[in-house]
Each structure stands twice: as structure tokens, then as C-alpha cells.
Design a protein around this motif. Structure first.
Motif, PDB file in Angstrom:
ATOM      1  N   LYS A 327     -14.571  20.031   0.230  1.00 36.65           N
ATOM      2  CA  LYS A 327     -13.545  21.044   0.043  1.00 36.65           C
ATOM      3  C   LYS A 327     -13.869  21.951  -1.137  1.00 36.65           C
ATOM      4  O   LYS A 327     -14.053  23.152  -0.987  1.00 36.65           O
ATOM      5  CB  LYS A 327     -12.191  20.376  -0.175  1.00 36.65           C
ATOM      6  N   THR A 328     -13.967  21.324  -2.312  1.00 36.41           N
ATOM      7  CA  THR A 328     -13.988  22.115  -3.542  1.00 36.41           C
ATOM      8  C   THR A 328     -15.261  22.952  -3.656  1.00 36.41           C
ATOM      9  O   THR A 328     -16.358  22.420  -3.642  1.00 36.41           O
ATOM     10  CB  THR A 328     -13.855  21.184  -4.754  1.00 36.41           C
ATOM     11  N   GLY A 329     -15.077  24.253  -3.727  1.00 40.83           N
ATOM     12  CA  GLY A 329     -16.221  25.137  -3.928  1.00 40.83           C
ATOM     13  C   GLY A 329     -16.863  25.581  -2.631  1.00 40.83           C
ATOM     14  O   GLY A 329     -17.554  26.583  -2.597  1.00 40.83           O
ATOM     15  N   PRO A 434     -19.160   9.755 -18.536  1.00 37.00           N
ATOM     16  CA  PRO A 434     -19.057  11.010 -17.787  1.00 37.00           C
ATOM     17  C   PRO A 434     -18.294  10.835 -16.471  1.00 37.00           C
ATOM     18  O   PRO A 434     -18.165   9.720 -15.969  1.00 37.00           O
ATOM     19  CB  PRO A 434     -20.509  11.392 -17.521  1.00 37.00           C
ATOM     20  N   PHE A 435     -17.840  11.966 -15.922  1.00 38.15           N
ATOM     21  CA  PHE A 435     -17.148  11.925 -14.628  1.00 38.15           C
ATOM     22  C   PHE A 435     -18.151  11.598 -13.527  1.00 38.15           C
ATOM     23  O   PHE A 435     -19.225  12.168 -13.472  1.00 38.15           O
ATOM     24  CB  PHE A 435     -16.500  13.282 -14.344  1.00 38.15           C
ATOM     25  N   GLU A 436     -17.788  10.665 -12.671  1.00 35.84           N
ATOM     26  CA  GLU A 436     -18.591  10.403 -11.458  1.00 35.84           C
ATOM     27  C   GLU A 436     -17.592  10.327 -10.331  1.00 35.84           C
ATOM     28  O   GLU A 436     -16.491   9.807 -10.511  1.00 35.84           O
ATOM     29  CB  GLU A 436     -19.331   9.056 -11.536  1.00 35.84           C
ATOM     30  N   ARG A 440     -13.895   8.580 -10.428  1.00 40.03           N
ATOM     31  CA  ARG A 440     -12.926   9.678 -10.485  1.00 40.03           C
ATOM     32  C   ARG A 440     -12.201   9.839 -11.822  1.00 40.03           C
ATOM     33  O   ARG A 440     -11.034  10.200 -11.871  1.00 40.03           O
ATOM     34  CB  ARG A 440     -11.864   9.538  -9.382  1.00 40.03           C
ATOM     35  N   PHE A 441     -12.869   9.532 -12.931  1.00 39.85           N
ATOM     36  CA  PHE A 441     -12.273   9.866 -14.218  1.00 39.85           C
ATOM     37  C   PHE A 441     -13.386  10.114 -15.216  1.00 39.85           C
ATOM     38  O   PHE A 441     -14.550   9.802 -14.958  1.00 39.85           O
ATOM     39  CB  PHE A 441     -11.338   8.750 -14.714  1.00 39.85           C
ATOM     40  N   MET A 442     -12.964  10.683 -16.349  1.00 41.10           N
ATOM     41  CA  MET A 442     -13.906  10.870 -17.445  1.00 41.10           C
ATOM     42  C   MET A 442     -13.207  10.373 -18.701  1.00 41.10           C
ATOM     43  O   MET A 442     -12.001  10.532 -18.846  1.00 41.10           O
ATOM     44  CB  MET A 442     -14.244  12.354 -17.578  1.00 41.10           C
ATOM     45  N   VAL A 499      -4.166  17.519  -8.533  1.00 37.41           N
ATOM     46  CA  VAL A 499      -3.448  16.918  -9.651  1.00 37.41           C
ATOM     47  C   VAL A 499      -4.396  16.066 -10.474  1.00 37.41           C
ATOM     48  O   VAL A 499      -5.135  15.243  -9.945  1.00 37.41           O
ATOM     49  CB  VAL A 499      -2.266  16.063  -9.155  1.00 37.41           C
ATOM     50  N   LEU A 500      -4.367  16.310 -11.770  1.00 40.05           N
ATOM     51  CA  LEU A 500      -5.192  15.537 -12.689  1.00 40.05           C
ATOM     52  C   LEU A 500      -4.244  14.889 -13.695  1.00 40.05           C
ATOM     53  O   LEU A 500      -3.327  15.533 -14.180  1.00 40.05           O
ATOM     54  CB  LEU A 500      -6.120  16.497 -13.429  1.00 40.05           C
ATOM     55  N   ALA A 501      -4.466  13.615 -14.000  1.00 37.34           N
ATOM     56  CA  ALA A 501      -3.609  12.971 -14.991  1.00 37.34           C
ATOM     57  C   ALA A 501      -4.398  12.806 -16.278  1.00 37.34           C
ATOM     58  O   ALA A 501      -5.626  12.690 -16.250  1.00 37.34           O
ATOM     59  CB  ALA A 501      -3.144  11.629 -14.473  1.00 37.34           C
ATOM     60  N   MET A 555     -12.901  18.017   7.106  1.00 39.17           N
ATOM     61  CA  MET A 555     -12.957  18.177   5.654  1.00 39.17           C
ATOM     62  C   MET A 555     -12.986  16.788   5.028  1.00 39.17           C
ATOM     63  O   MET A 555     -12.145  15.956   5.335  1.00 39.17           O
ATOM     64  CB  MET A 555     -11.704  18.937   5.228  1.00 39.17           C
ATOM     65  N   ILE A 556     -13.997  16.543   4.210  1.00 38.96           N
ATOM     66  CA  ILE A 556     -14.091  15.250   3.535  1.00 38.96           C
ATOM     67  C   ILE A 556     -14.037  15.523   2.045  1.00 38.96           C
ATOM     68  O   ILE A 556     -14.938  16.157   1.497  1.00 38.96           O
ATOM     69  CB  ILE A 556     -15.411  14.537   3.892  1.00 38.96           C
ATOM     70  N   THR A 557     -12.969  15.079   1.409  1.00 41.47           N
ATOM     71  CA  THR A 557     -12.792  15.463   0.015  1.00 41.47           C
ATOM     72  C   THR A 557     -12.438  14.280  -0.866  1.00 41.47           C
ATOM     73  O   THR A 557     -11.898  13.283  -0.386  1.00 41.47           O
ATOM     74  CB  THR A 557     -11.701  16.560  -0.112  1.00 41.47           C
TER      75      THR A 557
HETATM   76  P1  ATP Z   1     -14.789  17.706  -2.882  1.00 44.01           P
HETATM   77  O1  ATP Z   1     -13.772  18.295  -2.004  1.00 44.01           O
HETATM   78  O2  ATP Z   1     -16.005  18.547  -2.972  1.00 44.01           O
HETATM   79  O3  ATP Z   1     -15.072  16.279  -2.649  1.00 44.01           O
HETATM   80  P2  ATP Z   1     -13.253  17.120  -5.248  1.00 44.01           P
HETATM   81  O4  ATP Z   1     -13.404  17.770  -6.579  1.00 44.01           O
HETATM   82  O5  ATP Z   1     -11.920  17.072  -4.674  1.00 44.01           O
HETATM   83  O6  ATP Z   1     -14.271  17.879  -4.365  1.00 44.01           O
HETATM   84  P3  ATP Z   1     -14.510  14.954  -6.516  1.00 44.01           P
HETATM   85  O7  ATP Z   1     -15.359  15.888  -7.283  1.00 44.01           O
HETATM   86  O8  ATP Z   1     -15.066  13.700  -5.992  1.00 44.01           O
HETATM   87  O9  ATP Z   1     -13.849  15.673  -5.320  1.00 44.01           O
HETATM   88  O10 ATP Z   1     -13.277  14.634  -7.428  1.00 44.01           O
HETATM   89  C1  ATP Z   1     -12.326  13.667  -7.042  1.00 44.01           C
HETATM   90  C2  ATP Z   1     -11.148  13.711  -7.961  1.00 44.01           C
HETATM   91  O11 ATP Z   1     -11.566  13.419  -9.293  1.00 44.01           O
HETATM   92  C3  ATP Z   1     -10.496  15.062  -8.051  1.00 44.01           C
HETATM   93  O12 ATP Z   1      -9.512  15.207  -7.083  1.00 44.01           O
HETATM   94  C4  ATP Z   1      -9.888  15.043  -9.446  1.00 44.01           C
HETATM   95  O13 ATP Z   1      -8.632  14.414  -9.423  1.00 44.01           O
HETATM   96  C5  ATP Z   1     -10.847  14.193 -10.230  1.00 44.01           C
HETATM   97  N1  ATP Z   1     -11.770  15.018 -10.999  1.00 44.01           N
HETATM   98  C6  ATP Z   1     -12.522  16.034 -10.568  1.00 44.01           C
HETATM   99  N2  ATP Z   1     -13.265  16.565 -11.539  1.00 44.01           N
HETATM  100  C7  ATP Z   1     -12.993  15.848 -12.639  1.00 44.01           C
HETATM  101  C8  ATP Z   1     -13.468  15.875 -13.993  1.00 44.01           C
HETATM  102  N3  ATP Z   1     -14.365  16.751 -14.412  1.00 44.01           N
HETATM  103  N4  ATP Z   1     -12.972  14.977 -14.853  1.00 44.01           N
HETATM  104  C9  ATP Z   1     -12.067  14.088 -14.451  1.00 44.01           C
HETATM  105  N5  ATP Z   1     -11.600  14.004 -13.211  1.00 44.01           N
HETATM  106  C10 ATP Z   1     -12.035  14.864 -12.306  1.00 44.01           C
END
Ligand code: ATP
Length: 891
Positions: A327-329, A434-436, A440-442, A499-501, A555-557
Motif C-alpha cells: 500500500k504505502t508509497g 531500528p524499525f523492522e 513494527r516498532f522503533m 495510526v501510530l502509538a 493489497m497486502i499491507t
Molecule cells: P505497506 O503497505 O507497504 O506494507 P506499511 O507502512 O503499512 O506499508 P510497514 O512498513 O510494514 O507497512 O509498517 C507496518 C506498521 O508499522 C505501520 O502501519 C505503522 O504502524 C508502523 N510503522 C511504520 N513505519 C514506522 C516507523 N518508522 N517507526 C515505527 N513504526 C512504524
């Protein structure tokens, strides 16, 4: 020197006269001039001579050369020299075209040349890998391809996959401790070798060898395997050519025996007849035309930002039935703006667009001064500090370097009045995780000047909620009210916002390192932010086009289900049903195969889910194009029929695994590429359907003459002439043919469909018959008028050529009618090549030198009238045939 692994980092730095801050720019430039670019010597390309000679390495050409031998034995020197001449000219044309195609491929390869992050004069920067020199400090992170041989100077969970070098596909954990001088390549844990892939963590190393002096350079393995200009389809054509040759030889033998035994013709004449048969039926120009058609297609795709890394992808694109996309980008613009801030006590709406830090806050539509909500400031601070992006302004335009999600958080903090420089100075960062996309967090660890330590985390809401047991409310830490937050999360997601927490906790002041275990529990939730990322306009159109073309889009997100659903609805993807990663985990293979049929949106999915999805879709018989950018996407990209990596935000690892790289990361580009893929396939089929009847027509003429015991209406040299001039002019025009109007309105081509369909065989036979009938008729007409044999043959040859010219218009569309003026003039190369050929045929007919060589003679205007009449008639008959075929196909 090769014992770098045995030296300490400091010794290695000293040995290459460098330091942890990196080289200064002047020194780097000097070293580059001295040592040359960091580039492996191009693979042993074949020399021009070998390439030229290889043009003769083809069964079809062997038969022609044998024919030349036969004519030489019979002392028909003109025939011999013309056959040899044609073979040589054909080889020259093939050679030039192949050179052009190779150049095009090289240019395309250069478009995706890799970059490296380096430290020079203490500053981070991105440079082309070729510009790396001895002593450069290279920063590595997961997804990178190691750009040169490095002695590591620091590592953080750095794991490298060294299969390119050692053949071992499990990643190796690296450290900076010197190892034994005798250690094998795979055990030199203090080194990162050029061409290997960083699959986890981060690190830095000093360059100790570049270009051919690297380990990979020494074993001279080419990383980028050299492309051969071939695809399954072209190989299929090669096999076809082989069988065709056998058939042609058999036919020639039969012709020979028939004439000799039945008609008791002179054996020498029958040899010539058999040779005519062979040269008539051999489509010697076809292989070159197919190659060039393919190369043009690849070039057209590159112009529209789809870079083909492996040629078979061009064909496979035409049969794609499902596109699985991030999805993103890709579907969205990746321009993130925080529009909502949710704390325990308040919901703030944030104004302002883009990354400019101008805007304010409001509650229930009423503007508010954020300073009055001092208790909320920690959420902004967490967003600013747990962050690797940078915001900068040039000429009033604000832009970011780094992850857009993080950029949006800097903008937000600045809107709330925080000063990034001041915040970073008062709470310097000591470590990070780092974020991976798997976790899903940093998280970042900070120490203030009083020596107190804090961890800030930000990430996917569910993830962060799982770490927290308290929440910040009016400056106090109170127990977490989970259900309340889940409601807020759902509400914000339904607006299509990501949504980011954000959360924090205090630590022992002495702790200087951050471990994964430190992030598990005891955090205080500071709040959440809702970020908008609008869909790309062109993606909406592209999704619609896919639907018309019988391709379904999934869409796989990694994003939350609500957010994903809402964005999918805007884009027209799926039917509102979503499946999350954890729901997916609960399904067995059969249930999953069923689910992937009707679910269009997969949320909170990780790279492993992508792999399972591709496998399930393939089990349903689908042909999959799958996008990806991260290290862990590589298996899914490899597994998909067409792996598509993002050129801008994709890692090198993903690009290595992919068949196609999207220079602009845009979903619409995939759909353009599919369209081009279908067009290339169409054009290849058109070239075949166009070229073969020339051969069929000529063979028919020879066959007819022998059956009825009459003089050959066309001699071997004349046949070769026709083949050559039509192959280098007319058939190439079809390589430039644009997409047919309906290419994206028909279903995908079946992957196992044979290149020659029943319809194509029919069309080739039908037009062959028309061409030979017409040419023989004109030959007989002229003979009946009592003109000489040369004049009659000239009429027959020109009838053949003009018939082909007319048929070229038919071939612009395989089945659709040619009706409007645009249908005739739409491809300027068609008109141009026809004009060129008309001139060539004029010279051929009237130049005395040509007449002597080819045994032709001048013909008068009335003959031309009949010839052109035949061309028009042929065109009309083929158009009528299209109507009938269409009617039959519809039934
Ligand atoms: P895609 O649709 O390309 O998979 P996405 O950004 O939704 O993109 P991920 O990049 O895997 O998928 O991110 C998953 C989740 O992690 C996001 O929905 C967001 O909540 C969180 N996230 C994304 N970027 C960051 C970041 N830089 N730091 C912390 N958390 C992040």
C-alpha cells in the motif's frame, strides 16, 4: 595484503590511512583518480568477431550455406554469390541489431546502479558504489548489498548472507573481533565482503579492497549475471526453427525426387529447384526480428519507469492474472501528514499540509494553544526523538530525508513548538532498535544531562499497547484503559488514517545499551497519532484498468485493517473484506486457497504472509506479480511469477530478488508494464504471422511449378532478394507497433499458450496461398501476353512484394478491422518502410546492374496497375477473413 580479518579495526583503519570520521573529500577524490572506480571488470564479453561469426550459427543458415555449396558445384556462380551475399548481409544486420539491443539493455541496467552510504569528513552521504575508495567508512543496514570489502569497525546485530561468495545461504552473525589469519572466508566474522547481502541489523566498516581486488572480484564471479537476449518464447521459436528446417529439407528432397522421377527433368535443374525450395521456405530474418521486437519492448518499459532485470518477465507480464501490491508509497503517495493527536484526555485535530511545520491544533473544531496542554508535550517529544528522519527547507519548500512517517512526526513536533536541535541536545540518543516490519516498532534510548535514562518507542498501535501497562493523563501515569484505546484506534483507522502509538519508560541511568527485552512491558502510553497518506490518483485509474483487463488486484499491507479497508475502498480494491495476518495464520492451506479467491485486502501482514499468499494464489492457478521492498520480501518476490521491487524505497536485497524494478515506486507503472508486456507478445506474434507467409508464398510458387512441370516463376536469387528486403524493412516496422486499442480489455493470455495458435497457422497458410496464387497468376498472365521469362518473373516478384506491403497493413491488428485513416497511418514506421521498399523495388526492376544480376527486366505501367490491384485485393480479402474468424471465435 589479505589478512584484514586478522587485524584489529584500529590497525585496519591505520593501514589504509583513514579514521572513524572517514576520509576528507580531497583525499577521496585523489584515491579515486589513483585506484580507479570500484567496479568489477565487465564480464568476458564476446569479441565482435565471435559475435559476428555466431550469427551464422543457426540451422537455417547452415541450410542456406549448403545450398550455396550445391549451386557452386553446379557452377551457377551468380546464385552462389547471391546466396552467400544474403547470408553475410543477414549476419551483418543481425550483428548490428544485436549490438543495439545489447546497448539498450546496458543502459537499462545502469538505471538501477547501486549506491552506498558513507561517512566522509564526519558527514553521512550517499554516493554511487563506483566512487568508493580505500579507507572510506561505509555504513551498512539491513537490505544493503555490501559495496566493497570492509573490515568492520562497529556492528549492531549485523547479519550477512554470503551465498554469493561461499554458497552458504544462512546468514552469518558479524562482530568486530579479529579472527585467526588462517580462517576460511566463511569464518571471517570481522569482515563484510563485496556482493554479500545485509539481512539484519546495522554496522560500519572501512573499505580495504575495491573493484577486482575484492574477494568476489578475485574469484571473478559476475554478480549481475550477463543477460542473454532470450526468453522461453524465443527458445520455443528456436526449437520451432529447427523442426521447420527439417520439414523444409524433407520438402526439398520430395520436390527433387518428384521432378526427377515423375517429370524426368534434368537432374541439375532439379537441384536448383530443390535449392529454391529450401531458400524460399527458410525465414532467415525471423530470429533477428524477434530479438529486436523484444529489446524495443524492454526499452519502452524503461522509458515508463519499469526496469526489466530478467527478460523472461517481459513475456510473463502478458499473462499476469493477479497483482499483489503494497500500500504505502505504491498505491498511496507516501506523503504523510499527522492530522490527529489522541491523548488520554483529548483529541486534537492538526491543521497544515505537507511537511511544512506551519499549522495549529484544535479541539472539537475550536483552535487551541498547545502550550496550554503542556502535559501532552511528551508525545511530541517521543515522536521527534524516536526518529531517524531529517526535515529541511530550501527556498521555502519543506522536504524530508528518510522515512516519511518519521518526517511527519518531526513536522508535528515543530508545529507544537519543539525545537529539534534543542531536544536532541538535551536528550542525546545512546542506542536504538531500528524499525523492522516484523516487529513494527522503533525504540531509542536517551540520557539527559542529569544522567537519567529513557526509552521512547513508537510503532503500530497494537504492538505498543502490548508493551504498556500505564497511560499518561494530565501529566500523571495512570493504569492503561485498553478498551478505550481500541475504540479510538478503530475510529481513526476508519477515516483511512495510519495510526501510530507512542510510549516511554524510565531506565537505570547506567544502562547504555538497548536490548529487545527492554522493550517488553512497563511502558507508559503517551498517546496516538493519526496520519493521512492520500491514494495516488493514477493508482485509482490503474486499478480500474486492471479490472477491465481481467487482472485482480490484492493489497497486502503492514497497516491496520481499518486503515487498509478504508484506503482500499477509495482505490476500488476488493469487496470490503479484509483478512489480517493473525487470521491468516489460523487458516490451513485449503481454507487459505479459498480465502485468497475473494478477499482483496490483507492487513497487518508480514513478509512471511506474503509468501504464503503467493503460494496459495499459485495453487489456484494464478500468475502473480508481487511487489516488495524489504529484505524479508525477497522470498516472496522470488516465488512470485514476477517479483517487482521498489526502485526508490526498496532495498538492494529486494532488487536482487526481483525481475522488475519500478524506478518511481508507482502502482500505475506496473499496469503500464503489463500493457507493454501484452503489446510485445502481440508484436512478436504479428512479426511471425507477417514474415512466414512470404516464405510460404514463395515455396508455394516453386511447388506449383514443379507439380505442373512449368518453368520456375521465381529463381533462388530472386527469392532471397524478396526475403531480404522484406525482412529488413517491412517486418521491422511491426516492432514499433503501439498497443492495439483493446489490449487492456481482454483477459490475460494463458501462460501455457503455444506461441503459434491454430488461428495463426491458419492465417499463415491462408495468406501464403493468396500470395502464391496471385504471383503465379500474374506470371502466367505475362507469359500469355508473350513477353520474355524475365519480364514475367519480374511481375511475379513485384506482386509478391506489393502483396506483402498490403498485408503489412492487415497485420497492424491481428483481428480487429483496419478501417479508419488512422489505422493506415498510425505507425509512421510502416509508411516509411513501405516508401523505402518501393524505391528499392524500383531500383531492382530498372537498374541495368540489378537486372543483370537478378535476371529481372523492366515492366510497363499496365503491369504495375495489375500488381497494385492484386495488393489491394489481398488486403480486402484478409480483412474479410478477419470478419469470418471473429464470427467463428465468438461462437
Ligand atoms: P505497506 O503497505 O507497504 O506494507 P506499511 O507502512 O503499512 O506499508 P510497514 O512498513 O510494514 O507497512 O509498517 C507496518 C506498521 O508499522 C505501520 O502501519 C505503522 O504502524 C508502523 N510503522 C511504520 N513505519 C514506522 C516507523 N518508522 N517507526 C515505527 N513504526 C512504524
Amino acid at each position: 595484503m589479505s589478512d584484514w580479518h586478522h587485524l584489529s579495526s584500529q590497525e585496519a583503519l591505520a593501514a589504509v590511512a583513514s579514521n572513524a570520521q572517514g576520509l576528507d573529500l580531497a583525499e577521496a577524490a585523489k584515491r579515486l583518480a589513483q585506484d580507479g572506480p570500484n567496479q568489477l571488470n565487465p564480464p568476458n564479453r564476446r569479441s565482435a568477431l565471435v559475435k559476428f561469426l555466431l550469427q551464422f550459427h543457426n540451422v537455417l543458415i547452415y541450410v542456406l550455406l549448403a545450398s550455396a555449396g550445391v549451386t557452386a558445384i553446379l557452377a551457377h556462380w551468380v546464385d552462389t554469390s547471391v546466396i552467400v551475399g544474403v547470408v553475410v548481409i543477414n549476419a551483418i544486420i543481425g550483428f548490428i541489431q544485436e549490438g543495439k539491443a545489447e546497448k539498450a539493455m546496458d543502459a537499462i541496467r545502469r538505471m538501477s546502479s547501486p549506491e552506498a552510504t558513507v561517512l566522509r569528513e564526519g558527514k553521512r552521504g550517499v554516493i554511487a558504489t563506483e566512487a568508493l575508495v580505500l579507507g572510506d567508512i561505509v555504513l551498512l543496514q539491513s537490505g544493503d548489498k555490501v559495496p566493497a570489502d570492509l573490515r568492520l569497525i562497529n556492528v549492531k546485530n549485523l547479519r550477512i548472507e554470503e551465498a554469493a561468495l561461499t554458497g552458504e545461504s544462512t546468514a552469518v552473525e558479524k562482530n568486530i573481533i579479529a579472527v585467526d589469519a588462517q580462517a576460511a572466508l566463511g569464518d571471517r566474522f570481522s569482515m563484510a565482503y563485496s556482493g554479500t547481502l545485509v539481512v539484519y541489523g546495522q554496522g560500519a566498516g572501512v573499505v580495504v579492497a575495491t573493484a577486482d581486488k575484492t574477494e568476489i572480484g578475485r574469484i571473478s564471479v559476475m554478480l549481475d549475471n550477463v543477460q542473454t537476449l532470450t526468453t522461453p518464447l524465443l527458445r520455443q521459436m528456436e526449437v520451432f526453427g529447427y523442426w521447420l528446417t527439417i520439414a523444409i529439407l524433407a520438402l526439398s528432397a520430395i520436390t527433387f525426387l518428384y521432378g526427377w522421377l515423375v517429370h524426368q527433368f534434368n537432374i541439375g535443374d532439379m537441384f536448383i529447384a530443390a535449392v529454391s525450395m529450401a531458400v524460399a521456405a527458410i525465414p532467415e530474418g525471423l530470429p533477428a526480428v524477434l530479438t529486436i521486437t523484444l529489446a524495443f519492448g524492454v526499452q519502452r518499459m524503461a522509458k515508463r519507469s519499469a526496469i526489466i532485470r530478467r527478460l523472461p518477465a517481459v513475456e510473463a507480464l502478458g499473462s499476469v492474472t493477479v497483482i499483489c501490491t503494497d500500500k504505502t508509497g505504491t498505491l498511496t503517495r507516501n506523503e504523510m501528514t499527522v492530522q490527529r493527536v489522541l491523548t488520554s484526555d483529548q483529541v486534537f485535530e492538526v491543521s497544515g499540509d505537507g511537511y511544512a511545520p506551519h499549522g495549529g491544533f484544535s479541539i472539537d473544531g475550536k483552535e487551541t494553544d498547545i502550550i496550554e496542554h503542556v502535559a501532552s508535550l511528551d508525545i511530541f517529544r517521543a515522536g521527534l526523538l524516536c526518529n531517524d528522519a531529517a526535515l529541511h527547507e530550501t527556498a521555502g519548500l519543506w522536504d524530508i530525508a528518510g522515512d516519511p512517517t518519521e518526517g511527519a512526526l518531526i513536522t508535528l513536533a515543530m508545529k507544537a513548538g519543539l525545537d529539534p536541535v534543542f531536544e536532541h541536545e538535551s536528550l542525546p540518543r545512546t542506542d536504538l532498535i531500528p524499525f523492522e516490519s516484523e516487529h513494527r516498532f522503533m525504540a531509542t534510548l536517551h540520557h539527559n544531562h542529569a544522567g537519567h535514562a529513557f526509552i521512547f518507542v513508537k510503532g503500530a498501535a497494537e504492538q505498543i499497547l502490548g508493551m504498556c501497562n500505564r497511560q499518561r493523563s494530565l501529566g500523571e501515569d495512570v493504569p492503561l484503559k485498553l478498551s478505550q484505546w481500541h475504540m479510538k484506534l478503530k475510529e481513526t483507522g476508519a477515516l483511512g488514517q495510519r495510526v501510530l502509538a507512542l510510549a516511554m519508560k524510565s531506565m537505570e541511568g547506567g544502562q547504555r545499551e538497548l536490548h529487545y527485552a527492554d522493550t517488553q512491558g512497563e511502558f507508559t502510553l503517551l498517546g496516538m497519532v493519526g496520519i493521512t497518506d492520500p491514494p495516488r490518483e493514477e493508482a485509482i485509474v490503474a486499478v480500474r484498468n486492471c479490472r477491465a483487463a481481467g487482472i485482480s488486484v490484492k493489497m497486502i499491507t503492514g497497516d491496520h485493517a481499518e486503515t487498509a479497508r478504508s484506503i482500499a475502498t477509495l482505490l476500488g480494491i476488493g469487496n470490503g473484506r479484509t483478512l489480517t495476518g493473525s487470521e491468516l495464520d489460523a487458516l490451513d492451506e485449503t481454507a487459505l486457497r479459498q480465502a485468497v479467491r475473494d478477499v482483496g485486502v490483507f492487513a497487518r501482514a508480514s513478509p512471511e504472509h506474503k509468501l504464503r499468499l503467493v503460494t496459495a494464489l499459485q495453487a489456484n492457478g494464478e500468475i502473480i506479480a508481487m511487489t516488495g521492498d524489504g529484505v524479508n520480501d525477497a522470498p516472496a518476490l522470488k516465488r512470485a511469477d514476477i517479483g517487482i521491487a521498489m526502485g526508490m524505497k526498496g532495498t538492494e536485497v529486494a532488487k536482487e530478488a526481483a525481475e522488475i524494478v519500478l524506478a518511481d515506486d508507482n502502482f500505475a507503472t506496473i499496469v503500464h508494464a503489463v500493457k507493454e508486456g501484452r503489446t510485445v507478445y502481440d508484436n512478436i506474434r504479428k512479426a511471425i504471422v507477417f514474415i512466414m507467409p512470404t516464405n510460404g508464398g514463395e515455396a508455394g510458387m516453386v511447388l506449383f511449378a514443379i507439380m505442373f512441370g512449368m518453368t520456375l516463376p521465381i529463381t533462388p536469387v530472386q527469392i532471397l532478394w524478396v526475403n531480404m528486403v522484406t525482412a529488413v524493412t517491412l517486418s521491422l516496422a511491426l516492432s514499433y507497433e503501439k498497443s492495439e486499442p483493446g489490449v487492456m480489455q481482454r483477459p490475460p493470455r494463458a501462460a501455457n499458450e503455444a506461441i503459434l495458435s491454430g488461428f495463426m497457422i491458419w492465417r499463415i497458410a491462408f495468406v501464403s496461398l493468396l500470395l502464391s496464387t496471385g504471383s503465379i497468376a500474374l506470371f502466367l498472365w505475362e507469359s500469355a501476353r508473350g513477353v520474355g521469362i524475365d519480364e514475367s518473373r519480374t511481375a511475379a516478384i513485384n506482386a509478391l512484394v506489393v502483396g506483402e506491403m498490403a498485408y503489412l497493413f492487415n497485420c497492424r491488428y491481428m483481428l480487429a478491422p483496419i478501417r479508419t485513416w488512422q489505422d493506415f497511418t498510425g505507425n509512421s514506421s510502416v509508411l516509411l518502410t513501405i516508401a523505402i521498399l518501393a524505391v528499392i523495388q524500383g531500383l531492382f526492376t530498372y537498374l541495368p546492374f540489378m537486372q543483370g544480376m537478378f535476371g529481372v527486366a523492366a515492366i510497363d505501367a499496365s503491369v504495375w496497375g495489375r500488381i497494385i490491384g492484386f495488393g489491394i485485393l489481398l488486403f480486402i480479402v484478409v480483412e474479410v477473413e478477419k470478419k469470418f474468424v471473429l464470427r467463428i471465435l465468438k461462437k
